[in-house]
Design a protein around this motif. Sequence first.
Motif, short mmCIF file in Angstrom:
data_model
loop_
_atom_site.label_atom_id
_atom_site.label_comp_id
_atom_site.label_asym_id
_atom_site.label_seq_id
_atom_site.Cartn_x
_atom_site.Cartn_y
_atom_site.Cartn_z
N TRP A 1 23.59 -11.56 2.78
CA TRP A 1 22.27 -11.77 3.37
C TRP A 1 21.21 -11.42 2.33
N GLU A 2 20.06 -12.12 2.43
CA GLU A 2 18.96 -11.86 1.50
C GLU A 2 18.14 -10.68 2.00
N PRO A 3 18.12 -9.60 1.22
CA PRO A 3 17.49 -8.37 1.72
C PRO A 3 16.01 -8.25 1.36
N ARG A 4 15.29 -7.55 2.17
CA ARG A 4 13.90 -7.22 1.87
C ARG A 4 13.56 -5.93 2.60
N ILE A 5 13.04 -4.97 1.87
CA ILE A 5 12.67 -3.71 2.51
C ILE A 5 11.25 -3.81 3.03
N LEU A 6 11.05 -3.35 4.25
CA LEU A 6 9.73 -3.40 4.88
C LEU A 6 9.36 -2.00 5.34
N ALA A 7 8.11 -1.64 5.14
CA ALA A 7 7.63 -0.39 5.72
C ALA A 7 6.89 -0.77 6.99
N ARG A 8 7.45 -0.39 8.12
CA ARG A 8 6.82 -0.70 9.40
C ARG A 8 6.23 0.59 9.96
N PRO A 9 5.18 0.48 10.77
CA PRO A 9 4.60 1.70 11.34
C PRO A 9 5.65 2.52 12.10
N ALA B 1 26.61 -9.51 -6.59
CA ALA B 1 26.42 -8.05 -6.48
C ALA B 1 25.62 -7.75 -5.23
N VAL B 2 26.09 -6.81 -4.44
CA VAL B 2 25.36 -6.43 -3.23
C VAL B 2 25.01 -4.94 -3.29
N ASN B 3 24.03 -4.56 -2.49
CA ASN B 3 23.50 -3.19 -2.54
C ASN B 3 23.70 -2.46 -1.23
N LEU B 4 23.60 -1.15 -1.34
CA LEU B 4 23.57 -0.30 -0.15
C LEU B 4 22.14 0.20 -0.02
N TYR B 5 21.53 -0.06 1.12
CA TYR B 5 20.14 0.33 1.38
C TYR B 5 20.14 1.50 2.36
N THR B 6 19.48 2.57 1.97
CA THR B 6 19.46 3.74 2.84
C THR B 6 18.04 3.97 3.36
N LEU B 7 17.94 4.09 4.68
CA LEU B 7 16.66 4.36 5.35
C LEU B 7 16.73 5.77 5.93
N ARG B 8 15.65 6.52 5.80
CA ARG B 8 15.64 7.90 6.33
C ARG B 8 14.39 8.12 7.16
N ASN B 9 14.51 8.97 8.17
CA ASN B 9 13.30 9.37 8.90
C ASN B 9 13.06 10.87 8.71
N THR B 10 12.01 11.37 9.32
CA THR B 10 11.65 12.78 9.09
C THR B 10 12.46 13.73 9.97
N SER C 1 0.82 -1.21 0.00
CA SER C 1 0.00 0.00 0.00
C SER C 1 0.86 1.26 0.00
N LEU C 2 2.09 1.13 0.47
CA LEU C 2 2.99 2.29 0.45
C LEU C 2 3.84 2.33 -0.82
N GLY C 3 3.71 1.31 -1.64
CA GLY C 3 4.42 1.32 -2.91
C GLY C 3 5.89 0.98 -2.80
N VAL C 4 6.25 0.20 -1.78
CA VAL C 4 7.66 -0.13 -1.65
C VAL C 4 7.94 -1.62 -1.91
N ALA C 5 6.90 -2.42 -2.04
CA ALA C 5 7.11 -3.85 -2.17
C ALA C 5 7.96 -4.18 -3.40
N ALA C 6 7.85 -3.35 -4.43
CA ALA C 6 8.59 -3.62 -5.66
C ALA C 6 10.10 -3.50 -5.46
N LEU C 7 10.51 -2.91 -4.35
CA LEU C 7 11.95 -2.82 -4.08
C LEU C 7 12.54 -4.18 -3.74
N VAL C 8 11.69 -5.04 -3.21
CA VAL C 8 12.17 -6.31 -2.70
C VAL C 8 12.73 -7.15 -3.83
N GLY C 9 13.99 -7.54 -3.69
CA GLY C 9 14.62 -8.38 -4.69
C GLY C 9 14.92 -7.65 -5.99
N CYS C 10 14.72 -6.37 -6.02
CA CYS C 10 14.93 -5.60 -7.24
C CYS C 10 16.43 -5.39 -7.45
N THR C 11 16.91 -5.74 -8.62
CA THR C 11 18.35 -5.60 -8.86
C THR C 11 18.67 -4.28 -9.55
#
Length: 383
Positions: A150-158, A49-58, A14-24
């Motif tokens: 590690w196998e990555p997956r982005i999650l949007a948590r409350p 190939a590995v990725n850098l995942y950046t998380l940001r808050n407000t 619903s937040l439109g982030v699921a498509a990030l999961v496993g996305c190369t």
Amino acid sequence: MQINHQWLQILSASLGVAALVGCTNPAQAPVRKGQFSQRPFGTTKDGIAVNLYTLRNTKGAEVSICNYGGLVISLKVPDRNGQVGDVVLGYDNLADYIKDTPYFGAMVGRYGNRIAKGKFTLDGKEYTLAINNGPNALHGGLKGFDKVVWEPRILARPEGPSLELRYTSKDGEEGYPGNLSVTAVYTLMGDNALKLEYTATTDKDTVLNLTQHSYFNLAGKGDILNHQVMIPADKFTPVDSTLIPTGELRPVTGTPFDFRTPTAIGARIGQENEQLKFGGGYDHNWVINKPMGKLGLMARVYEPTSGRVLEVLSTEPGLQFYTGNFLDGKLTGKGGWAYQFRNGFCMEPQHYPDSPNQPKFPSVVLKPGQVYQNTIIYKFSVQ
Ligand code: GLA
């Protein structure tokens, strides 16, 4: 802390982030405004190939994590003037981590810290580990959890954006028994806390002690001797000359290990003291005053020039406080900073070192049917 994946996936979608999961291809990733981004970070020796995942808050905080080793590559938080700065040591690129790292930013496993002579006995069977630190085994072996993909997956948590990392360690890997499935979830909370939640299960009796090995410098430069540290612990575990605990729980009263009131790291680190000599400074486990398994404060660190404060909370019984005594200027990190003696410190919530060989220490045995749980929080604020 059971994770309800189905619910999270619905939320993610619903937040439109699921498509990030496993996305190369990061260019194809529909990133939710500001909260997540990812980019390629390099390729392992095995060509992965590995990725850098950046998380940001407000609040302006930002953390970048690589799915190789679950490494925290950068962690940016505001100082007392609202100036955002990086408070962890590390490198700009994967190649440097692969070449030589003293566990900068790493998720450590299967066993954080040392196991004497690389041997332990479980259910009557002796297990042998690689000797990779003097006469002992350190931090999970030659290829510990800090060196696997590690196998990555982005999650949007409350509570904030999260990166889930999963790894299955095979029976016998690095000498440890049991197929072990580990999940680690990093969440950047709204209150500028970075939370790491580990869960794990095994199909055979095994030993387990996971931790996080970020090196902090709350000023973002120089040595860490002016940082003021408080550790709520009446006792610590003294070590022998190879940094294996003697088994004693020694009162801190009257020693340079008493951090029950805030004290600068440098205030007593140079004192004539056998334990400080063995560690080359502080490199010891404190027995935290709190009930076993309960989330609670393990340390509070204040850096006077920036005003930054780090509070460490965890469910673990011990805290390894290490003052970067092995840094010697030979490793050059982010922004060309050559990391000198005591330019960073680690606060590693964990079970006590060498617990598999120490019957009086809390047990680190995980059995089939049990769920290992360990929460570590690094919370930032200013004063
Ligand atoms: C831990 C140990 C230290 C050192 C570092 C890595 O914190 O306790 O002795 O090995 O890891 O350099």
